[in-house]
Design an enzyme around this catalytic site. Sequence first.
Site, PDB file in Angstrom:
ATOM      1  N   HIS A 116     -20.136 -47.689  18.685  1.00 24.15           N
ATOM      2  CA  HIS A 116     -20.084 -49.081  19.138  1.00 24.15           C
ATOM      3  C   HIS A 116     -20.327 -49.233  20.641  1.00 24.15           C
ATOM      4  O   HIS A 116     -20.090 -50.298  21.205  1.00 24.15           O
ATOM      5  CB  HIS A 116     -18.729 -49.713  18.792  1.00 24.15           C
ATOM      6  CG  HIS A 116     -18.457 -49.777  17.323  1.00 24.15           C
ATOM      7  ND1 HIS A 116     -17.707 -48.827  16.672  1.00 24.15           N
ATOM      8  CD2 HIS A 116     -18.868 -50.663  16.373  1.00 24.15           C
ATOM      9  CE1 HIS A 116     -17.633 -49.127  15.385  1.00 24.15           C
ATOM     10  NE2 HIS A 116     -18.333 -50.241  15.170  1.00 24.15           N
ATOM     11  N   ASP A 218      -2.689  -3.695  18.587  1.00 28.71           N
ATOM     12  CA  ASP A 218      -3.081  -2.775  17.519  1.00 28.71           C
ATOM     13  C   ASP A 218      -4.168  -1.807  17.991  1.00 28.71           C
ATOM     14  O   ASP A 218      -5.332  -1.934  17.623  1.00 28.71           O
ATOM     15  CB  ASP A 218      -3.578  -3.574  16.314  1.00 28.71           C
ATOM     16  CG  ASP A 218      -3.893  -2.679  15.119  1.00 28.71           C
ATOM     17  OD1 ASP A 218      -3.675  -1.453  15.225  1.00 28.71           O
ATOM     18  OD2 ASP A 218      -4.359  -3.196  14.101  1.00 28.71           O
ATOM     19  N   HIS A 226     -13.029   2.324  14.477  1.00 26.63           N
ATOM     20  CA  HIS A 226     -14.127   2.345  15.448  1.00 26.63           C
ATOM     21  C   HIS A 226     -14.597   3.753  15.826  1.00 26.63           C
ATOM     22  O   HIS A 226     -15.352   3.910  16.789  1.00 26.63           O
ATOM     23  CB  HIS A 226     -13.704   1.621  16.730  1.00 26.63           C
ATOM     24  CG  HIS A 226     -13.359   0.179  16.529  1.00 26.63           C
ATOM     25  ND1 HIS A 226     -14.171  -0.685  15.833  1.00 26.63           N
ATOM     26  CD2 HIS A 226     -12.298  -0.562  16.948  1.00 26.63           C
ATOM     27  CE1 HIS A 226     -13.619  -1.893  15.822  1.00 26.63           C
ATOM     28  NE2 HIS A 226     -12.492  -1.840  16.489  1.00 26.63           N
ATOM     29  N   ASP A 368     -14.348  -4.838  12.863  1.00 28.52           N
ATOM     30  CA  ASP A 368     -13.133  -5.652  12.876  1.00 28.52           C
ATOM     31  C   ASP A 368     -13.237  -6.824  11.920  1.00 28.52           C
ATOM     32  O   ASP A 368     -12.303  -7.116  11.154  1.00 28.52           O
ATOM     33  CB  ASP A 368     -12.861  -6.181  14.289  1.00 28.52           C
ATOM     34  CG  ASP A 368     -12.331  -5.106  15.223  1.00 28.52           C
ATOM     35  OD1 ASP A 368     -11.653  -4.185  14.735  1.00 28.52           O
ATOM     36  OD2 ASP A 368     -12.582  -5.195  16.434  1.00 28.52           O
TER      37      ASP A 368
END
Length: 448
Positions: A116, A218, A226, A368
């Site tokens: 508007h 963690d 990894h 991950d």
Amino acid sequence: MSNIIKTVDVTDSLENLSEFCDIENGRISGKIFSDKAIYEQELEKIFARCWLFVAHESQIPKTGDYITTTMGEDEVIVVRQKDGGIKVFLNACPHRGNKVCFAESGSTRGFICNYHGWSFNTAGNLVGQHESGIYEASDFDKSKWGLKEVAQVDSWKGLVFATFDPEAPTLKEYLGPMTWYLDALFDNQEGGTEFAGGCIRSTYECNWKIAAENFVGDILHAGWTHDSAARAMLGGAVAKVSDFEESYSVNWNGHGYEFALDTVGNVAVLGESALNKYVHTIKPSVAERLGEFRSNMVASVSSCTIFPNFSFLAGQNTIRVWQPRGPNKIELFSWVLVNKSAPDDIKEKWRKGAMMTFSPTGVFEMDDGENWEYCTKTSKGKVTGAQDLYIGLGMNTLERQTDLPGNVYKGQLNEANARAYYQHWYDHLNAKSWSEIPDRNVGKAEVE
């Protein structure tokens, strides 16, 4: 602890939340990662209450510079003011609620709603509308219909935070003694830090807490999840975290930082020897600025989450916010952090290194993401979601004789930070206001 499978329903009133979060015994339930009623309470009692990261000052250096982001699921605009200050507004027109800004970032003199034609200046004031005469005939008061501003905005070392709660503690109080550790990344050189490049956005079908907890403490997963990626990036053997002579897990009011004192462990896996050299080159000045202890933290094997959803990896210098998009989905906003004083070629190597490792196609992030998504998917099962999940590692490792601030625990291979994170999460969901959240800290609050 019994291995008998239990099934417990979650009610909208969350009266039985204690069934799913028993920190004293090192236990949580997978149900907290998938239940819709719990998620709705999180939006109300965590994301509408806590201090949330919304920008780095380097993203909006000049008057009228802005970025759009979210606080929980509420979309907001962060904009630099004429006086140099920063304001944060809901990205919603107060007429029918349409967004007033669709761009991720830019520079402007104001915002206009597509619906508007309501227009607002960068201070959030309503300054005009389409067919303005009909408003005047209705005794319309423009001053009452500006963009809605959040309750508090503050910054620390270039990081801009905001909260919807006027009763929230100050940002300094909220961060507490964690700032002493955060300086190792955000204030290790004169001139501070900046973001290199833009924002990387990606989505994962996981619960926001799983990702935030991964960064809060963690390190245990890194040596397994990894391992192959780290070997590829390092070109050979990878040091075991358990072999580090000195490492810590530190937490305070749900914030958690786990780190070793190996100086360059995280930056090494970016595969750029020039970055290792840069860290060693600045180390003497960091020691002079912050002391020898924190000079060993600058790019070490480490990770951190500031409650509830702001995380980073020092060394790899990936800064990220886990934006909730329902109990089973997140939108990840991430950036690359560099020292302003660093040479341009070093900044570019950091940006490219982060892209190779922690981006949607990065060698570490793909690992991950898959784990987080399957942790969330299993929690949807009626029986599987109700099973006990163990978070009891390092139960009796609190360092009671230490000069370090915060709640300090021995070693990184420790779930003390995860327990503190979920305990603070639980305390927020059970509190009607900040005054009802218990102080469970036992360490030093003072920051020298």
